[in-house]
Design an enzyme around this catalytic site. Structure first.
Site, PDB file in Angstrom:
ATOM      1  N   LYS A  71      -1.196 -46.097  35.199  1.00 50.94           N
ATOM      2  CA  LYS A  71      -1.466 -45.894  33.779  1.00 50.94           C
ATOM      3  C   LYS A  71      -0.973 -44.520  33.338  1.00 50.94           C
ATOM      4  O   LYS A  71      -1.071 -43.543  34.099  1.00 50.94           O
ATOM      5  CB  LYS A  71      -2.975 -46.040  33.554  1.00 50.94           C
ATOM      6  N   SER A 149      -8.932 -48.247  27.458  1.00 50.51           N
ATOM      7  CA  SER A 149      -7.612 -47.679  27.278  1.00 50.51           C
ATOM      8  C   SER A 149      -6.611 -48.092  28.362  1.00 50.51           C
ATOM      9  O   SER A 149      -5.455 -47.646  28.332  1.00 50.51           O
ATOM     10  CB  SER A 149      -7.720 -46.140  27.257  1.00 50.51           C
ATOM     11  N   SER A 173     -13.009 -47.950  29.697  1.00 45.75           N
ATOM     12  CA  SER A 173     -11.570 -48.200  29.700  1.00 45.75           C
ATOM     13  C   SER A 173     -11.031 -48.948  30.908  1.00 45.75           C
ATOM     14  O   SER A 173      -9.865 -49.329  30.918  1.00 45.75           O
ATOM     15  CB  SER A 173     -10.817 -46.883  29.537  1.00 45.75           C
TER      16      SER A 173
END
Length: 483
Positions: A71, A149, A173
Site C-alpha cells: 500500500k 484506506s 483501514s
C-alpha cells in the site's frame, strides 16, 4: 498453471505449488502481472506498477515467490516511489533510500512485490478516491467503493490478481476494505507488527499494519512472519505460546461472546448487516459458545472528538514533514479540502488539547479492558452498510474537520474504538447483501488475543464459508474472456 488455477489458490497453497517445482516463481509472477494489469483497467487500484520484475525477496521464505503488493502509505520499499495518495508529493513522489522494518519482514517471508496500491490522501478516509490517482472501484460492483484506506490492496486481492496484499489500519483501514471486498482483514494489537523505524507509536498508537487476504490461514501465517520486535520499539509484546498458524482449526473451548449491532454513533445500521451478525452469533452458539447481548459503554462524542484531534495533529505533522522535505507549500491546489481542513485544525490544537485527546483514549481503553474481563470476544458489524456508492465519502467535499470525521465514522462506526484501545479486531466476509455486495462481520478481543481471534475466525470460516464467491470483476473471468 493457468489463470483459473492461479486465482483459486491462497498464498499458502500457491507457495506450496511453487516449492514443489510444478511452476516456477517467474511463471507465477508473469501470470500475476498480467492479472494485475487486466483487472486494474476496471478497478484503478494500482498507484505504481506492475513492475518489470518483483522486488528482491528471500528465495527460501515461507511465501517464496508469492505475488504481493504494498500500500502507498506508511510502509515503503527502498527505491520505490511513494505518493501517499497526495498531490503534495508531486507526480514522481518521494523515493525512500531504505525499507521500513515491515518491508524487511515481507521480503524475508519471500513475498514477491509487484505493485504499489492506491489509498486515500494520507489515509484519512473509509474510501479510496484520492485526486492523486482517481477512484478505486469495487470488483463486486464498480459503482461502489472499494473501501479505505487500503482499498487498492483489497480490490486486487478480491479480484483474484493477488492472494494477499499489505494493508494498515488507523481507524478501520484494514477491516473496512476487507468488508467492502469480501476478505479477511485482521487489525493486530498495538505493537504486534513493527511500524519502525519511521514511527514509534504510529498515529499516537492508533495505527497498525498487516494485510488483507482471502483465508484465515494466510492471515495467521503472515502474522507469524511479521510479528517481530526491533530494538527501540515502544511496545514489546510477548511472543505467542505457539505459531499463529497452529490456531487455525484448534479447539476454541467454550467462550463468552457479546453481540452488539447498534451503532455507537447512533447512525443507521443496514438490516442486512445486522442480520449477518445475528447469523454469525447463531453459528457460534451452535458451536457451544455462550452468547449475550452486551456492549462496552462508549461515549461516542468524546471518542469522536479525541479521534479527530489525534488524526488532525498527525496529518498536520505529516504535511509539515513533506513541506520540509520537498520545499512545497500545502494549500488548496495540492491538498484535498477535507485534508486541508484537518491539517489546519491540527495546527491550531494546543498541547493541552492534544493531551486531553490522549487522556480520552486512555479512558476508553480502560472501559473496553473492563468489558473484556467479563467477555472473551465482542461480535459486531464491521461497517454500518455494505460498500457505499463511489463519492459518498468524498475527500474533496467542503467539510470541516469534525464534520468530515462524523461522515466517515457514521458509516464506519464499529471500527475506530479498537484503534483507540490498541486491541485486535478482525473482519470476516460472512454474508452477502441482496444486491450481491459482501458484508463483513467484526470480532474484537482484549489486548494480545490474536490467537483466540484466529481460532474463532477459522471456526466461522468453516461454518459460514465464503471461498466459492467470485466478484464480477475477476482476473480469471476477464483473462479467459480475452484469451
Amino acid at each position: 498453471m493457468n489463470i483459473d488455477e492461479y486465482a483459486a489458490l491462497d498464498a499458502t497453497a500457491l507457495a506450496a505449488v511453487i516449492a514443489s517445482g510444478e511452476v516456477t516463481a517467474g511463471e507465477v509472477a508473469a501470470l500475476a502481472t498480467e492479472a494485475i494489469t487486466t483487472v486494474n483497467k476496471e478497478l484503478n487500484a494500482v498507484a505504481e506498477g506492475p513492475f518489470d520484475r518483483p522486488l528482491d525477496h528471500a528465495a527460501d521464505g515461507r511465501f517464496a515467490g508469492v505475488p504481493f503488493a504494498i500500500k502507498d502509505l506508511v510502509l515503503h520499499a527502498a527505491g520505490v516511489p511513494t505518493r501517499m495518495g497526495t498531490r503534495l508529493l508531486g507526480k514522481d513522489g518521494y523515493v525512500p533510500a531504505a525499507d521500513t522494518h515491515l518491508m524487511e519482514r515481507f521480503r524475508a517471508a519471500g513475498l514477491a512485490t509487484l505493485a504499489v496500491t492506491t489509498t486515500p490522501e494520507l489515509g484519512f478516509n473509509g474510501n479510496s478516491e484520492a485526486l492523486a490517482y482517481g477512484s478505486t472501484r469495487n470488483p463486486w460492483n464498480t459503482a461502489h467503493s472499494a473501501g479505505g484506506s487500503s482499498g487498492g490492496s483489497a480490490a486486487l486481492v478480491a479480484a483474484g490478481a493477488l492472494p494477499v496484499a499489505h494493508a494498515n489500519d488507523g481507524g478501520g483501514s484494514i477491516r473496512v476494505p476487507a468488508a467492502c471486498n469480501g476478505l479477511v482483514g485482521l487489525k493486530p494489537s498495538r505493537g504486534r507488527v513493527p511500524s519502525g523505524p519511521d514511527f514509534g507509536d504510529a498515529l499516537y498508537g492508533m495505527g497498525v499494519e498487516l494485510a488483507v487476504s482471502r483465508t484465515v490461514r494466510d492471515t495467521a501465517a503472515l502474522l507469524d512472519e511479521v510479528a517481530v520486535g526491533y530494538p527501540g520499539d515502544p511496545v514489546v509484546i510477548a511472543p505467542p505460546a505457539r505459531p499463529f498458524l497452529q490456531e487455525v482449526g484448534a479447539d476454541t473451548g467454550r467462550l463468552r461472546i457479546a453481540v452488539h449491532t447498534e451503532s455507537w454513533a447512533g447512525s443507521h445500521v443496514d438490516p442486512e448487516v445486522a442480520q449477518a451478525v445475528e447469523a454469525a452469533a447463531r453459528a457460534l452458539e451452535a458451536a457451544g459458545h455462550h452468547v449475550d447481548r452486551a456492549t462496552p459503554v462508549v461515549d461516542w462524542e468524546r471518542l469522536l472528538t479525541s479521534n479527530i484531534a489525534l488524526w488532525s495533529a498527525f496529518l498536520a505533522e505529516g504535511v509539515a514533514g513533506i513541506e520540509a522535505m520537498t520545499g512545497a507549500t500545502a494549500g488548496p491546489e495540492n491538498l484535498e479540502r477535507t485534508t486541508l481542513a484537518c491539517v489546519e485544525y491540527g495546527r491550531g490544537l494546543s498541547a493541552l488539547e492534544l493531551n486531553g485527546a490522549l487522556a480520552s483514549m486512555n479512558a476508553v481503553s480502560r472501559e473496553v479492558g473492563r468489558f473484556f474481563t467479563g467477555y472473551d470476544l465482542l461480535l459486531t458489524p464491521t461497517m454500518n452498510t455494505p460498500a457505499p456508492l463511489l463519492g459518498h465519502l468524498d475527500g474533496n467535499a467542503d467539510l470541516g474537520a469534525l464534520e468530515w470525521a462524523q461522515r466517515i465514522f457514521g458509516v464506519c462506526s464499529f471500527t475506530p474504538l479498537f484503534n483507540q484501545t490498541g486491541t485486535p479486531a478482525v473482519s470476516l466476509p460472512l454474508a452477502q447483501s441482496s444486491q450481491g455486495l459482501p458484508i463483513g462481520v467484526q470480532l474484537a478481543g482484549p489486548f494480545g488475543s490474536e490467537a483466540l481471534l484466529l481460532r474463532v475466525s477459522a471456526l466461522l470460516e468453516s461454518a459460514m464459508p465464503w471461498a466459492d464467491r467470485r466478484p464480477a470483476v475477476h482476473a480469471a473471468t476477464l483473462m479467459s474472456r480475452d484469451a
